[in-house]
Design a protein around this motif. Structure first.
Motif, mmCIF file in Angstrom:
data_model
loop_
_atom_site.group_PDB
_atom_site.id
_atom_site.type_symbol
_atom_site.label_atom_id
_atom_site.label_comp_id
_atom_site.label_asym_id
_atom_site.label_seq_id
_atom_site.Cartn_x
_atom_site.Cartn_y
_atom_site.Cartn_z
ATOM 1 N N MET A 1 0.845 -1.222 0.000
ATOM 2 C CA MET A 1 0.000 0.000 0.000
ATOM 3 C C MET A 1 0.864 1.250 0.000
ATOM 4 O O MET A 1 1.351 1.683 1.052
ATOM 5 N N PRO A 2 1.122 1.824 -1.139
ATOM 6 C CA PRO A 2 1.985 3.009 -1.253
ATOM 7 C C PRO A 2 1.327 4.235 -0.638
ATOM 8 O O PRO A 2 0.126 4.446 -0.759
ATOM 9 N N MET A 3 2.121 4.984 0.054
ATOM 10 C CA MET A 3 1.560 6.195 0.677
ATOM 11 C C MET A 3 1.382 7.266 -0.399
ATOM 12 O O MET A 3 2.040 7.251 -1.420
ATOM 13 N N VAL A 4 0.502 8.197 -0.143
ATOM 14 C CA VAL A 4 0.209 9.227 -1.137
ATOM 15 C C VAL A 4 1.421 10.094 -1.444
ATOM 16 O O VAL A 4 2.162 10.479 -0.550
ATOM 17 N N ASN A 5 1.595 10.345 -2.694
ATOM 18 C CA ASN A 5 2.700 11.185 -3.128
ATOM 19 C C ASN A 5 2.269 12.644 -3.148
ATOM 20 O O ASN A 5 1.683 13.139 -4.093
ATOM 21 N N LEU A 6 2.566 13.333 -2.060
ATOM 22 C CA LEU A 6 2.152 14.733 -1.921
ATOM 23 C C LEU A 6 2.669 15.614 -3.042
ATOM 24 O O LEU A 6 1.985 16.504 -3.521
ATOM 25 N N LYS A 7 3.885 15.347 -3.449
ATOM 26 C CA LYS A 7 4.485 16.155 -4.511
ATOM 27 C C LYS A 7 3.633 16.091 -5.764
ATOM 28 O O LYS A 7 3.314 17.090 -6.378
ATOM 29 N N LYS A 8 3.269 14.873 -6.089
ATOM 30 C CA LYS A 8 2.482 14.668 -7.300
ATOM 31 C C LYS A 8 1.125 15.358 -7.181
ATOM 32 O O LYS A 8 0.657 16.011 -8.101
ATOM 33 N N ILE A 9 0.526 15.209 -6.004
ATOM 34 C CA ILE A 9 -0.776 15.824 -5.775
ATOM 35 C C ILE A 9 -0.669 17.330 -5.936
ATOM 36 O O ILE A 9 -1.471 17.952 -6.621
ATOM 37 N N LYS A 10 0.335 17.887 -5.321
ATOM 38 C CA LYS A 10 0.528 19.330 -5.368
ATOM 39 C C LYS A 10 0.718 19.788 -6.808
ATOM 40 O O LYS A 10 0.130 20.768 -7.247
ATOM 41 N N LYS A 11 1.494 19.035 -7.519
ATOM 42 C CA LYS A 11 1.753 19.383 -8.903
ATOM 43 C C LYS A 11 0.455 19.359 -9.694
ATOM 44 O O LYS A 11 0.189 20.223 -10.515
ATOM 45 N N ASN A 12 -0.365 18.363 -9.380
ATOM 46 C CA ASN A 12 -1.629 18.225 -10.082
ATOM 47 C C ASN A 12 -2.530 19.433 -9.934
ATOM 48 O O ASN A 12 -3.348 19.713 -10.789
ATOM 49 N N LEU A 13 -2.366 20.152 -8.842
ATOM 50 C CA LEU A 13 -3.233 21.299 -8.585
ATOM 51 C C LEU A 13 -3.098 22.379 -9.625
ATOM 52 O O LEU A 13 -3.988 23.186 -9.808
ATOM 53 N N ARG A 14 -1.968 22.413 -10.303
ATOM 54 C CA ARG A 14 -1.842 23.472 -11.308
ATOM 55 C C ARG A 14 -1.739 22.891 -12.713
ATOM 56 O O ARG A 14 -1.333 23.520 -13.650
ATOM 57 N N THR A 15 -2.189 21.651 -12.812
ATOM 58 C CA THR A 15 -2.163 20.977 -14.097
ATOM 59 C C THR A 15 -3.527 21.029 -14.774
ATOM 60 O O THR A 15 -4.513 21.383 -14.166
ATOM 61 N N LYS A 16 -3.557 20.669 -16.008
ATOM 62 C CA LYS A 16 -4.812 20.668 -16.757
ATOM 63 C C LYS A 16 -5.798 19.698 -16.141
ATOM 64 O O LYS A 16 -6.991 19.906 -16.145
ATOM 65 N N ASP A 17 -5.227 18.621 -15.611
ATOM 66 C CA ASP A 17 -6.049 17.608 -14.977
ATOM 67 C C ASP A 17 -6.872 18.228 -13.872
ATOM 68 O O ASP A 17 -8.069 18.010 -13.774
ATOM 69 N N ALA A 18 -6.207 19.014 -13.046
ATOM 70 C CA ALA A 18 -6.875 19.662 -11.926
ATOM 71 C C ALA A 18 -7.893 20.650 -12.443
ATOM 72 O O ALA A 18 -8.995 20.740 -11.931
ATOM 73 N N PHE A 19 -7.487 21.359 -13.442
ATOM 74 C CA PHE A 19 -8.379 22.358 -14.028
ATOM 75 C C PHE A 19 -9.662 21.675 -14.449
ATOM 76 O O PHE A 19 -10.766 22.168 -14.215
ATOM 77 N N ARG A 20 -9.495 20.523 -15.039
ATOM 78 C CA ARG A 20 -10.641 19.769 -15.513
ATOM 79 C C ARG A 20 -11.544 19.350 -14.357
ATOM 80 O O ARG A 20 -12.751 19.561 -14.385
#
Length: 104
Positions: A1-20
């Motif tokens: 069970m891998p722990m959440v990758n905060l870095k990735k999550i944070k990065k996602n916040l300013r990505t198109k994915d997040a925008f979507r």
DNA sequence: ATGCTGACGCTGG
DNA sequence: CCCAGCGCCAGCA
């Protein structure tokens, strides 16, 4: 069970994915009887200039939980709709929408 | 990476 | 009132 990758999550916040997802969140929150313009949604999602992109996202979304029929153009016309533009008009009429909710 | 396309928006003519 | 021209952004070939 891998722990959440905060870095990735944070990065996602300013990505198109997040925008979507933000767009979808916003649209999901539109109450029955009200409508938002593409521009408003764009603004609420973080980028007012992305009205056009909002349309692009909604066009490709088929989640029935998202009331994308409550998003119209700034000039008051309907814009488009996945499941048939007529349907959109009919639904809105049935919900008896008044004006755009700029105060969100 | 590059170039088009489109459920948009605004300014002019 | 109708329409063309631009700017904007994400999606997709």
């Amino acid at each position: 069970m891998p722990m959440v990758n905060l870095k990735k999550i944070k990065k996602n916040l300013r990505t198109k994915d997040a925008f979507r997802s933000r767009i979808l969140d916003v649209v999901r929150g539109i109450p029955k009887g009200a409508v938002l313009t593409y521009k408003e949604v764009a603004r609420l999602a973080g980028n007012e200039k992305a009205a056009r992109a909002v349309g692009a996202v909604l066009r490709r979304n088929y989640n029935s939980e998202i009331p994308c029929h409550r998003v119209i153009k700034t000039d008051g016309t309907f814009g488009g709709y996945n499941r048939g533009i007529e349907n959109k008009a009919a639904i809105l009429k049935k919900e008896g929408y008044r004006a755009t909710v700029n105060s969100l």
